[in-house]
Design an enzyme around this catalytic site. Structure first.
Site, PDB file in Angstrom:
ATOM      1  N   GLU A  95      -6.488  25.637  20.000  1.00  0.00           N
ATOM      2  CA  GLU A  95      -7.509  24.740  20.527  1.00  0.00           C
ATOM      3  C   GLU A  95      -8.285  25.398  21.646  1.00  0.00           C
ATOM      4  O   GLU A  95      -7.742  26.177  22.430  1.00  0.00           O
ATOM      5  CB  GLU A  95      -6.872  23.454  21.061  1.00  0.00           C
ATOM      6  CG  GLU A  95      -6.806  22.381  20.014  1.00  0.00           C
ATOM      7  CD  GLU A  95      -6.488  21.023  20.583  1.00  0.00           C
ATOM      8  OE1 GLU A  95      -6.167  20.928  21.786  1.00  0.00           O
ATOM      9  OE2 GLU A  95      -6.559  20.050  19.829  1.00  0.00           O
ATOM     10  N   CYS A 122     -11.865  26.021  28.212  1.00  0.00           N
ATOM     11  CA  CYS A 122     -10.447  26.390  28.307  1.00  0.00           C
ATOM     12  C   CYS A 122     -10.066  27.077  27.000  1.00  0.00           C
ATOM     13  O   CYS A 122     -10.163  26.470  25.932  1.00  0.00           O
ATOM     14  CB  CYS A 122      -9.613  25.123  28.529  1.00  0.00           C
ATOM     15  SG  CYS A 122      -7.847  25.424  28.566  1.00  0.00           S
ATOM     16  N   CYS A 129       3.929  30.120  22.460  1.00  0.00           N
ATOM     17  CA  CYS A 129       4.225  30.854  23.693  1.00  0.00           C
ATOM     18  C   CYS A 129       5.732  31.084  23.775  1.00  0.00           C
ATOM     19  O   CYS A 129       6.517  30.237  23.358  1.00  0.00           O
ATOM     20  CB  CYS A 129       3.760  30.055  24.907  1.00  0.00           C
ATOM     21  SG  CYS A 129       4.001  30.917  26.478  1.00  0.00           S
ATOM     22  N   CYS A 133       8.568  27.134  29.193  1.00  0.00           N
ATOM     23  CA  CYS A 133       8.542  26.214  30.339  1.00  0.00           C
ATOM     24  C   CYS A 133       8.978  24.822  29.850  1.00  0.00           C
ATOM     25  O   CYS A 133       8.514  24.363  28.800  1.00  0.00           O
ATOM     26  CB  CYS A 133       7.156  26.171  30.965  1.00  0.00           C
ATOM     27  SG  CYS A 133       6.604  27.798  31.510  1.00  0.00           S
ATOM     28  N   CYS A 136       6.572  21.882  28.753  1.00  0.00           N
ATOM     29  CA  CYS A 136       5.396  22.316  27.992  1.00  0.00           C
ATOM     30  C   CYS A 136       5.576  22.167  26.484  1.00  0.00           C
ATOM     31  O   CYS A 136       6.561  22.636  25.919  1.00  0.00           O
ATOM     32  CB  CYS A 136       5.125  23.780  28.332  1.00  0.00           C
ATOM     33  SG  CYS A 136       3.855  24.507  27.302  1.00  0.00           S
ATOM     34  N   GLU A 175       0.673  32.490  27.204  1.00  0.00           N
ATOM     35  CA  GLU A 175       0.705  33.137  28.523  1.00  0.00           C
ATOM     36  C   GLU A 175      -0.243  34.344  28.430  1.00  0.00           C
ATOM     37  O   GLU A 175       0.079  35.360  27.799  1.00  0.00           O
ATOM     38  CB  GLU A 175       2.148  33.573  28.839  1.00  0.00           C
ATOM     39  CG  GLU A 175       2.311  34.614  29.919  1.00  0.00           C
ATOM     40  CD  GLU A 175       1.665  34.244  31.253  1.00  0.00           C
ATOM     41  OE1 GLU A 175       2.094  33.272  31.877  1.00  0.00           O
ATOM     42  OE2 GLU A 175       0.710  34.955  31.670  1.00  0.00           O
ATOM     43  N   SER A 228       0.892  29.494  38.049  1.00  0.00           N
ATOM     44  CA  SER A 228       1.624  28.257  37.769  1.00  0.00           C
ATOM     45  C   SER A 228       2.982  28.354  38.450  1.00  0.00           C
ATOM     46  O   SER A 228       3.902  28.981  37.940  1.00  0.00           O
ATOM     47  CB  SER A 228       1.800  28.086  36.253  1.00  0.00           C
ATOM     48  OG  SER A 228       0.562  27.854  35.642  1.00  0.00           O
ATOM     49  N   ASN A 304       1.586  15.403  32.348  1.00  0.00           N
ATOM     50  CA  ASN A 304       1.039  14.741  31.170  1.00  0.00           C
ATOM     51  C   ASN A 304       2.180  14.323  30.240  1.00  0.00           C
ATOM     52  O   ASN A 304       2.765  15.163  29.570  1.00  0.00           O
ATOM     53  CB  ASN A 304       0.105  15.723  30.456  1.00  0.00           C
ATOM     54  CG  ASN A 304      -0.574  15.095  29.264  1.00  0.00           C
ATOM     55  OD1 ASN A 304      -0.162  14.029  28.805  1.00  0.00           O
ATOM     56  ND2 ASN A 304      -1.599  15.742  28.782  1.00  0.00           N
ATOM     57  N   CYS A 348      -1.715  25.783  31.952  1.00  0.00           N
ATOM     58  CA  CYS A 348      -1.196  25.969  30.616  1.00  0.00           C
ATOM     59  C   CYS A 348       0.017  25.060  30.490  1.00  0.00           C
ATOM     60  O   CYS A 348       0.717  24.780  31.450  1.00  0.00           O
ATOM     61  CB  CYS A 348      -0.833  27.428  30.362  1.00  0.00           C
ATOM     62  SG  CYS A 348       0.379  28.123  31.460  1.00  0.00           S
TER      63      CYS A 348
HETATM   64  S1  SF4 Z   1       3.375  26.366  30.446  1.00  0.00           S
HETATM   65 FE1  SF4 Z   1       2.125  28.134  29.790  1.00  0.00          FE
HETATM   66  S2  SF4 Z   1       3.501  29.886  30.038  1.00  0.00           S
HETATM   67 FE2  SF4 Z   1       4.802  28.043  30.077  1.00  0.00          FE
HETATM   68  S3  SF4 Z   1       5.489  27.792  27.930  1.00  0.00           S
HETATM   69 FE3  SF4 Z   1       3.628  26.566  28.221  1.00  0.00          FE
HETATM   70  S4  SF4 Z   1       1.921  27.881  27.546  1.00  0.00           S
HETATM   71 FE4  SF4 Z   1       3.704  29.177  27.924  1.00  0.00          FE
END
Ligand code: SF4
Length: 372
Positions: A95, A122, A129, A133, A136, A175, A228, A304, A348
């Site tokens: 996206e 963006c 990834c 995290c 995420c 990332e 981040s 979120n 991210c």
């Molecule tokens: S927050 Fe960013 S670096 Fe961390 S898993 Fe998600 S996309 Fe990857």
């Protein structure tokens, strides 16, 4: 080299230059090709007028103007946000999100900027990834692939057909510093003669890939860095950002110091607020102590909940209290994104592939966030 059926993007500049030089054609034709295909996006690159014959056959065989296509496009009811679902030639999707800001409104006016002439794109740098995290959605996918420089630039080409783009943030999927070569190459194209974006209007967000933080100031002078952080202690950070075990906090802060010594740029520190995890008064003081001597803007991002982990968003009241400690006690320049759970521009991991934009997020202008 890739399979015969796959073609390179004409924006895969290193490959295009190498192939041109291999057949004895000067690399300056790259600029001719880009100028023409941007003005005529439906043209194939081998149809560009004035190309040497040797180049026409080679380009026809190996390159396409655009290797990706927009499969879906959705704009919020108030027109501030447009999401593009972009399919890569291998069938995978990423996206890109366009966010429009009103350049006429005052800085930090306390509300969203509707419409207007500033647009931020963006972009994604990877499919999935590997950083994992814990808040995420993208992290749960694992890494499916790296985008090429051409695929990164094509997101800008697609978005530019919707609206003129002024700012780029690498805060989509992936990332960026784990796909370093393509990201650097892509940004060099975006800031080059053809697209002409200002380096200071580009922000690369990282969760903390230390070796690349040390090199980016030299490789991409003038480009902004966003870090981040999400926690002020090593122990807490390891819970939220598992790769902190490999890139410990004390080394990350040392890398930030080195980066700022070279770049002389303010860094945007992103901090996703997770209720009961990283939003207490004690943590606020730890964060203030950690950041107070650095030239940073701390951006507190409401979590979120659409990212479907077990975390809960911090309440508005607690967000304000947290900010007051950072600002009032420690003097850290601190901003809050206003719309709970909807801000796709935050960091991210806050970009959710399936999230609708029908309820438009409120947006903070990245240009203001990064200005010194
Ligand atoms: S927050 Fe960013 S670096 Fe961390 S898993 Fe998600 S996309 Fe990857």
């Amino acid at each position: 080299m890739e399979q015969a059926s796959r073609k390179y993007s004409v924006f895969d500049v290193e490959v295009l230059k190498w192939e041109l030089e291999r057949i004895g054609v000067k690399a300056l034709h790259v600029f001719t090709i880009w100028t023409h295909v941007l003005a005529h996006p439906d043209t194939e690159a081998h149809d560009v007028p004035g190309l040497p014959f040797a180049a026409i056959d080679m380009i026809k065989e190996k390159f396409k103007t655009l290797t990706s296509q927009v499969k879906d496009q959705e704009t919020s009811a108030d027109g501030t946000t447009t999401k593009l679902l972009i399919q890569l030639q291998g069938g995978q999707s990423v996206e890109a999100v366009i966010m429009r800001h009103d350049a006429g409104a005052g800085k930090y006016a306390g509300g969203p900027r509707q419409g207007g002439s500033r647009a931020t794109l963006c972009v994604s740098s990877q499919v999935g990834c590997q950083m994992g995290c814990t808040f995420c959605a993208t992290g749960t996918m694992g890494l499916k692939g790296n985008l090429s420089a051409g695929e990164i630039v094509e997101q800008l080409v697609h978005a530019s057909q919707v609206t003129p783009i002024r700012n780029i943030v690498f805060m989509g999927m992936g990332e960026p510093l784990n796909n370093y070569k393509s990201v650097v190459e892509g940004i060099q194209i975006m800031t080059g003669r053809c697209f002409g974006l200002s380096p200071s209007h580009i922000t690369v967000s990282t969760v903390g890939v230390i070796p690349r933080i040390l090199s980016i100031a030299n490789d991409l002078p003038g480009v902004n860095l966003a870090l981040s952080l999400h926690a002020p202690t090593q122990e807490l950070r390891c819970q939220i950002v598992p790769t902190a075990k490999a890139y410990p906090l004390h080394k990350l802060m040392a890398a930030l110091n080195s980066y700022q010594t070279i770049s002389r740029r303010r860094v945007l520190v992103e901090y996703v607020m997770l209720a009961g995890i990283n939003d207490s008064d004690e943590v606020a003081h730890q964060l203030g102590t950690l950041l107070k001597d650095h030239n940073v803007t701390l951006n507190l991002i409401p979590y979120n909940p659409a990212t479907s982990s077990d975390y809960k968003p911090t309440s508005q009241e607690d967000l304000t209290r947290f900010q007051k400690i950072l600002r009032g006690v420690h003097g850290v320049r601190t901003t809050i994104r206003q719309e709970m759970g909807q801000d796709i521009a935050g960091a991210c991991g806050q970009l959710v592939i399936s999230q609708s934009v029908k309820q438009s997020p409120k947006l903070t202008d990245i240009e203001d966030m990064c200005s010194s």
